[in-house]
Design a protein around this motif. Structure first.
Motif, PDB file in Angstrom:
ATOM      1  N   MET A   1       0.850  -1.201   0.000  1.00  0.00           N
ATOM      2  CA  MET A   1       0.000   0.000   0.000  1.00  0.00           C
ATOM      3  C   MET A   1       0.882   1.246   0.000  1.00  0.00           C
ATOM      4  O   MET A   1       2.065   1.199   0.319  1.00  0.00           O
ATOM      5  CB  MET A   1      -0.901  -0.008   1.237  1.00  0.00           C
ATOM      6  N   ARG A   2       0.256   2.384  -0.380  1.00  0.00           N
ATOM      7  CA  ARG A   2       1.004   3.653  -0.432  1.00  0.00           C
ATOM      8  C   ARG A   2       0.961   4.340   0.933  1.00  0.00           C
ATOM      9  O   ARG A   2      -0.058   4.276   1.638  1.00  0.00           O
ATOM     10  CB  ARG A   2       0.379   4.593  -1.452  1.00  0.00           C
ATOM     11  N   ALA A   3       2.059   5.005   1.275  1.00  0.00           N
ATOM     12  CA  ALA A   3       2.093   5.782   2.515  1.00  0.00           C
ATOM     13  C   ALA A   3       2.977   7.002   2.289  1.00  0.00           C
ATOM     14  O   ALA A   3       3.926   6.953   1.498  1.00  0.00           O
ATOM     15  CB  ALA A   3       2.648   4.941   3.662  1.00  0.00           C
ATOM     16  N   LEU A   4       2.649   8.089   2.992  1.00  0.00           N
ATOM     17  CA  LEU A   4       3.485   9.290   2.909  1.00  0.00           C
ATOM     18  C   LEU A   4       4.609   9.147   3.923  1.00  0.00           C
ATOM     19  O   LEU A   4       4.372   9.143   5.131  1.00  0.00           O
ATOM     20  CB  LEU A   4       2.659  10.545   3.183  1.00  0.00           C
ATOM     21  N   LEU A   5       5.817   9.027   3.396  1.00  0.00           N
ATOM     22  CA  LEU A   5       6.960   8.660   4.226  1.00  0.00           C
ATOM     23  C   LEU A   5       7.972   9.794   4.269  1.00  0.00           C
ATOM     24  O   LEU A   5       8.193  10.491   3.273  1.00  0.00           O
ATOM     25  CB  LEU A   5       7.612   7.417   3.616  1.00  0.00           C
ATOM     26  N   VAL A   6       8.612   9.965   5.434  1.00  0.00           N
ATOM     27  CA  VAL A   6       9.729  10.902   5.526  1.00  0.00           C
ATOM     28  C   VAL A   6      10.931  10.103   6.047  1.00  0.00           C
ATOM     29  O   VAL A   6      10.806   9.307   6.974  1.00  0.00           O
ATOM     30  CB  VAL A   6       9.357  12.137   6.384  1.00  0.00           C
ATOM     31  N   THR A   7      12.083  10.283   5.375  1.00  0.00           N
ATOM     32  CA  THR A   7      13.227   9.400   5.651  1.00  0.00           C
ATOM     33  C   THR A   7      14.105   9.887   6.798  1.00  0.00           C
ATOM     34  O   THR A   7      14.858   9.119   7.381  1.00  0.00           O
ATOM     35  CB  THR A   7      14.109   9.256   4.394  1.00  0.00           C
ATOM     36  N   GLY A   8      14.028  11.191   7.105  1.00  0.00           N
ATOM     37  CA  GLY A   8      14.857  11.711   8.191  1.00  0.00           C
ATOM     38  C   GLY A   8      14.459  13.138   8.509  1.00  0.00           C
ATOM     39  O   GLY A   8      13.679  13.753   7.768  1.00  0.00           O
ATOM     40  N   GLY A  10      13.923  16.810   8.594  1.00  0.00           N
ATOM     41  CA  GLY A  10      14.101  17.861   7.600  1.00  0.00           C
ATOM     42  C   GLY A  10      13.936  17.400   6.163  1.00  0.00           C
ATOM     43  O   GLY A  10      13.948  18.216   5.243  1.00  0.00           O
ATOM     44  N   ALA A  11      13.759  16.091   5.936  1.00  0.00           N
ATOM     45  CA  ALA A  11      13.598  15.580   4.565  1.00  0.00           C
ATOM     46  C   ALA A  11      12.200  15.915   4.036  1.00  0.00           C
ATOM     47  O   ALA A  11      11.270  16.132   4.799  1.00  0.00           O
ATOM     48  CB  ALA A  11      13.827  14.073   4.535  1.00  0.00           C
ATOM     49  N   THR A  12      12.081  15.946   2.708  1.00  0.00           N
ATOM     50  CA  THR A  12      10.773  16.196   2.091  1.00  0.00           C
ATOM     51  C   THR A  12      10.007  14.872   2.034  1.00  0.00           C
ATOM     52  O   THR A  12      10.559  13.867   1.578  1.00  0.00           O
ATOM     53  CB  THR A  12      10.953  16.746   0.663  1.00  0.00           C
ATOM     54  N   PRO A  13       8.750  14.852   2.499  1.00  0.00           N
ATOM     55  CA  PRO A  13       7.995  13.594   2.463  1.00  0.00           C
ATOM     56  C   PRO A  13       7.680  13.165   1.031  1.00  0.00           C
ATOM     57  O   PRO A  13       7.541  14.010   0.152  1.00  0.00           O
ATOM     58  CB  PRO A  13       6.709  13.910   3.243  1.00  0.00           C
ATOM     59  N   SER A  14       7.581  11.861   0.823  1.00  0.00           N
ATOM     60  CA  SER A  14       7.227  11.341  -0.501  1.00  0.00           C
ATOM     61  C   SER A  14       6.349  10.106  -0.338  1.00  0.00           C
ATOM     62  O   SER A  14       6.344   9.466   0.715  1.00  0.00           O
ATOM     63  CB  SER A  14       8.492  10.987  -1.289  1.00  0.00           C
ATOM     64  N   VAL A  15       5.618   9.776  -1.391  1.00  0.00           N
ATOM     65  CA  VAL A  15       4.733   8.611  -1.352  1.00  0.00           C
ATOM     66  C   VAL A  15       5.554   7.369  -1.675  1.00  0.00           C
ATOM     67  O   VAL A  15       6.206   7.302  -2.712  1.00  0.00           O
ATOM     68  CB  VAL A  15       3.567   8.783  -2.349  1.00  0.00           C
ATOM     69  N   GLU A  16       5.529   6.385  -0.776  1.00  0.00           N
ATOM     70  CA  GLU A  16       6.320   5.166  -0.944  1.00  0.00           C
ATOM     71  C   GLU A  16       5.427   3.947  -0.722  1.00  0.00           C
ATOM     72  O   GLU A  16       4.341   4.053  -0.146  1.00  0.00           O
ATOM     73  CB  GLU A  16       7.473   5.121   0.081  1.00  0.00           C
ATOM     74  N   MET A  44       6.934  16.390  13.357  1.00  0.00           N
ATOM     75  CA  MET A  44       7.626  15.117  13.153  1.00  0.00           C
ATOM     76  C   MET A  44       8.724  15.308  12.111  1.00  0.00           C
ATOM     77  O   MET A  44       9.863  14.871  12.290  1.00  0.00           O
ATOM     78  CB  MET A  44       6.658  14.041  12.641  1.00  0.00           C
ATOM     79  N   ILE A  45       8.372  15.997  11.016  1.00  0.00           N
ATOM     80  CA  ILE A  45       9.330  16.181   9.916  1.00  0.00           C
ATOM     81  C   ILE A  45      10.515  17.022  10.378  1.00  0.00           C
ATOM     82  O   ILE A  45      11.668  16.693  10.091  1.00  0.00           O
ATOM     83  CB  ILE A  45       8.643  16.885   8.714  1.00  0.00           C
ATOM     84  N   ASP A  46      10.232  18.113  11.111  1.00  0.00           N
ATOM     85  CA  ASP A  46      11.351  18.992  11.481  1.00  0.00           C
ATOM     86  C   ASP A  46      12.095  18.481  12.724  1.00  0.00           C
ATOM     87  O   ASP A  46      13.034  19.116  13.200  1.00  0.00           O
ATOM     88  CB  ASP A  46      10.894  20.454  11.638  1.00  0.00           C
ATOM     89  N   GLY A  47      11.671  17.332  13.251  1.00  0.00           N
ATOM     90  CA  GLY A  47      12.412  16.688  14.339  1.00  0.00           C
ATOM     91  C   GLY A  47      12.091  17.226  15.725  1.00  0.00           C
ATOM     92  O   GLY A  47      12.656  16.778  16.720  1.00  0.00           O
ATOM     93  N   LYS A  48      11.139  18.200  15.820  1.00  0.00           N
ATOM     94  CA  LYS A  48      10.803  18.785  17.122  1.00  0.00           C
ATOM     95  C   LYS A  48      10.334  17.719  18.110  1.00  0.00           C
ATOM     96  O   LYS A  48      10.584  17.798  19.304  1.00  0.00           O
ATOM     97  CB  LYS A  48       9.695  19.842  16.912  1.00  0.00           C
ATOM     98  N   LEU A  49       9.670  16.678  17.577  1.00  0.00           N
ATOM     99  CA  LEU A  49       9.141  15.623  18.445  1.00  0.00           C
ATOM    100  C   LEU A  49      10.048  14.394  18.517  1.00  0.00           C
ATOM    101  O   LEU A  49       9.709  13.410  19.143  1.00  0.00           O
ATOM    102  CB  LEU A  49       7.747  15.212  17.962  1.00  0.00           C
ATOM    103  N   SER A  50      11.206  14.457  17.846  1.00  0.00           N
ATOM    104  CA  SER A  50      12.194  13.368  17.877  1.00  0.00           C
ATOM    105  C   SER A  50      11.608  11.975  17.611  1.00  0.00           C
ATOM    106  O   SER A  50      11.774  11.060  18.416  1.00  0.00           O
ATOM    107  CB  SER A  50      12.911  13.339  19.236  1.00  0.00           C
ATOM    108  N   PRO A  51      10.923  11.797  16.470  1.00  0.00           N
ATOM    109  CA  PRO A  51      10.427  10.453  16.142  1.00  0.00           C
ATOM    110  C   PRO A  51      11.552   9.603  15.552  1.00  0.00           C
ATOM    111  O   PRO A  51      12.645  10.088  15.303  1.00  0.00           O
ATOM    112  CB  PRO A  51       9.386  10.740  15.062  1.00  0.00           C
TER     113      PRO A  51
END
Ligand SMILES: [Zn+2]
Ligand SMILES: [Zn+2]
Length: 358
Positions: A1-8, A10-16, A44-51
């Motif tokens: 299935m497709r999901a919107l993923l961010v790899t690290g 500050g990274a730009t999310p993409s559909v994977e 989550m993307i900018d790391g403020k929540l340290s996921p």
């Protein structure tokens, strides 16, 4: 299935493409039908929540149950459900003492949940990862709602609306005729306006950084609109017989706007912090001011709400027309358009963008 993923961070999310875990005992698989783009996903993307990364984004969603694991008797395939990112364990001290929104098991930014095509383990935002075609989650993380409730409105009940309505009704307890200030007009701030109007508030003063949100604020129920500047507290007093507002809601999560809300509240007024800020952003208030102003400064976590009770109540109010969520949704988009929606939110444009899955 497709999901919107961010790899690290500050990274730009993409559909994977992601493979979900099997539906084990006590779990359910839900086909997502609508998922909102919330500011906490940006944190989550900018790391403020340290996921943990790679991370599937999304935690504000609704869909249809397609499979249930052994022992699940609360929902069945075909049920329409809202996802709950803070499911209560019902056993910890907070749950047993009537504060399930502070449950010790909730609030972990990410949890394991599937694998990429090359076998790399994937984490999911707040145990959900709902910007995806499907999710596999514990049964206690879904709440059944009426089939008549549109999926886009249902999705918003799971985060922005429960947070905003709960801040007004549970945390601040706004009464008819009271004056309200709302600082920051994203999805949550606009939900606070909608809820304040529904609670019978008198003056509802909406504040944002530019004129761009004026029409949205007025359609949500604001009676006045102000552009934030250094003299905002004076403009607010001018609208409230020189006193300041009974209730100030901070929906940004910054020390400067918390100070703004504090200064705009009347003596004895209530300041409710709904925005989630950074751990190194300190708020400065003088000891004399704290004593003399007699104000209450309180945060509202997930609307100080019990989602299992309040989401069905809100759903019923949307269906009967007494709670109008239409002003909150400005963009209906595809999953592929979600990265663009994050950029729009970071620029402070529009209200909620909601991904609609066919
Ligand atoms: Zn959210
Ligand atoms: Zn608990």
């Amino acid at each position: 299935m497709r999901a919107l993923l961010v790899t690290g961070s500050g990274a730009t999310p993409s559909v994977e493409s992601v493979t979900l875990p099997d539906v084990g005992p006590g779990a359910v698989r839900v086909k997502v039908r609508a998922a909102g783009i919330c500011h906490s996903d940006l944190s989550m993307i900018d790391g403020k929540l340290s996921p943990q990364f790679p991370l599937t984004l999304g935690h504000e969603a609704a869909g249809v149950v397609v499979e249930t694991g052994a022992g699940v008797d609360t929902v069945k395939p075909g049920d329409h459900v809202v996802l709950n990112w803070s499911p209560a364990c019902r056993r910890c001290w907070f749950c047993e003492n009537g504060e399930p929104w502070l449950c010790v098991t909730s609030g972990t930014p990410s949890a394991p949940g599937g694998v990429l095509a090359d076998g790399t383990p994937v984490h999911v935002t707040l145990g959900l990862g709902a910007l995806a075609d499907e999710v596999v989650v514990p049964a206690r993380a879904v709440i059944a709602v009426p089939q008549l409730l549109p999926f886009d409105a249902a999705a918003l009940l799971g985060c922005a609306v429960l947070t905003g309505v709960g801040a007004v009704n549970n945390t601040a307890r706004v009464r008819p005729g009271e004056s309200v200030l709302v600082v920051g007009l994203g999805g949550v701030g606009l939900s606070v306006i909608v809820a304040a109007r529904a609670a019978g508030a008198g003056r509802i003063i909406a504040v944002d950084v530019s004129e761009a949100k004026r029409a949205l604020a007025v359609s949500a129920g604001a009676t006045d609109y102000l552009v934030s500047d250094d003299t905002l507290h004076k403009s607010v007093r001018a609208l409230t017989e020189g006193r300041g507002v009974d209730h100030a809601f901070e929906c940004v999560g910054r020390s400067t706007t918390i100070r703004t809300a504090w200064r705009a509240a009347r003596r004895g007024g209530r300041v409710t912090v709904v925005g989630m800020g950074a751990k190194d952003d300190l708020v400065s208030l003088s000891a004399l001011d704290i004593f003399h102003s007699a104000k209450t400064l309180r945060s509202s976590v997930y609307g100080n709400a019990d989602p299992d009770v309040e989401v069905p109540e809100l759903a019923a109010r949307v269906v009967d027309g007494s709670l109008d969520l239409a002003p909150l949704i400005t963009h209906r988009i595809t999953l592929e358009q979600a990265p663009e929606a994050f950029a729009r939110m970071a620029r402070g444009e529009g209200a909620r963008s909601v991904v609609i899955f066919e």
